[in-house]
Design an enzyme around this catalytic site. Sequence first.
Site, short mmCIF file in Angstrom:
data_model
loop_
_atom_site.label_atom_id
_atom_site.label_comp_id
_atom_site.label_asym_id
_atom_site.label_seq_id
_atom_site.Cartn_x
_atom_site.Cartn_y
_atom_site.Cartn_z
N TYR A 18 0.81 -1.22 0.03
CA TYR A 18 0.17 0.11 0.21
C TYR A 18 0.97 1.28 0.03
O TYR A 18 0.82 2.09 -0.74
CB TYR A 18 -0.99 -0.14 1.26
CG TYR A 18 -1.90 0.96 1.26
CD1 TYR A 18 -3.08 0.84 0.56
CD2 TYR A 18 -1.63 2.35 1.84
CE1 TYR A 18 -4.10 1.89 0.63
CE2 TYR A 18 -2.64 3.34 1.92
CZ TYR A 18 -3.57 3.31 1.40
OH TYR A 18 -4.58 4.13 1.34
N HIS A 22 1.45 4.09 -3.14
CA HIS A 22 1.16 5.62 -2.77
C HIS A 22 2.61 6.64 -3.02
O HIS A 22 2.37 7.66 -3.32
CB HIS A 22 0.56 5.77 -1.50
CG HIS A 22 -1.12 5.67 -1.49
ND1 HIS A 22 -1.41 4.11 -1.37
CD2 HIS A 22 -2.23 6.34 -1.58
CE1 HIS A 22 -2.79 4.26 -1.33
NE2 HIS A 22 -3.18 5.55 -1.55
N TYR A 41 -2.94 16.01 1.88
CA TYR A 41 -3.71 14.82 1.99
C TYR A 41 -2.55 13.78 2.80
O TYR A 41 -1.80 13.72 2.29
CB TYR A 41 -4.21 14.38 0.80
CG TYR A 41 -4.96 13.16 0.39
CD1 TYR A 41 -5.47 12.30 1.53
CD2 TYR A 41 -5.69 12.58 -0.65
CE1 TYR A 41 -6.35 11.26 1.43
CE2 TYR A 41 -6.38 11.70 -1.01
CZ TYR A 41 -6.73 10.77 0.34
OH TYR A 41 -7.62 9.85 -0.07
N TRP A 76 -7.38 3.68 -10.66
CA TRP A 76 -6.63 3.65 -9.56
C TRP A 76 -7.44 2.66 -8.48
O TRP A 76 -6.78 1.55 -7.80
CB TRP A 76 -6.54 4.92 -8.79
CG TRP A 76 -5.77 5.03 -7.41
CD1 TRP A 76 -6.50 4.88 -6.10
CD2 TRP A 76 -4.49 4.76 -6.98
NE1 TRP A 76 -5.44 4.99 -5.29
CE2 TRP A 76 -4.35 4.91 -5.83
CE3 TRP A 76 -3.52 4.73 -8.17
CZ2 TRP A 76 -3.05 4.82 -5.29
CZ3 TRP A 76 -2.29 4.71 -7.28
CH2 TRP A 76 -1.83 4.46 -6.01
N TRP A 77 -8.70 2.68 -8.40
CA TRP A 77 -9.67 1.96 -7.23
C TRP A 77 -9.16 0.40 -7.73
O TRP A 77 -8.91 -0.66 -7.14
CB TRP A 77 -10.94 2.11 -7.60
CG TRP A 77 -11.38 3.47 -6.77
CD1 TRP A 77 -10.58 4.14 -5.81
CD2 TRP A 77 -12.67 4.17 -6.72
NE1 TRP A 77 -11.34 5.22 -5.65
CE2 TRP A 77 -12.50 5.02 -6.03
CE3 TRP A 77 -13.66 3.62 -7.61
CZ2 TRP A 77 -13.81 5.91 -5.91
CZ3 TRP A 77 -14.95 4.41 -7.43
CH2 TRP A 77 -14.79 5.56 -6.45
#
Length: 104
Positions: A18, A22, A41, A76-77
């Site tokens: 993960y 990112h 963010y 992306w999802w």
Amino acid sequence: MKRAAFKMNLNPGQAEEYKKRHDELWPELKKLLKDNGISDYSIFLDEETNILFAVQKQDGSGSSQDLGSTEIVQKWWAYMAEVMETNPDNSPVSVPLTEVFHME
């Protein structure tokens, strides 16, 4: 400028993957977020529970979670679906959190 926070669930054993994904956030996705008023963010991981805690500033009425109709977000999802809990459309299962304290 308002702030929003939400939580998501990471699949067990996927923390490193993960973070890697990112760290390599697609430039076109970053641009889309910024163009839609999303800034500052951050996503944090509680390693004991695999719960991801996200917080972002929003200059407008929407959040990053509202961009799901765009092709790049859908891509992306799909890319992230194997590492986290998702809905049938591959969007992350996301629970908005209520702010109970803020200090500037």
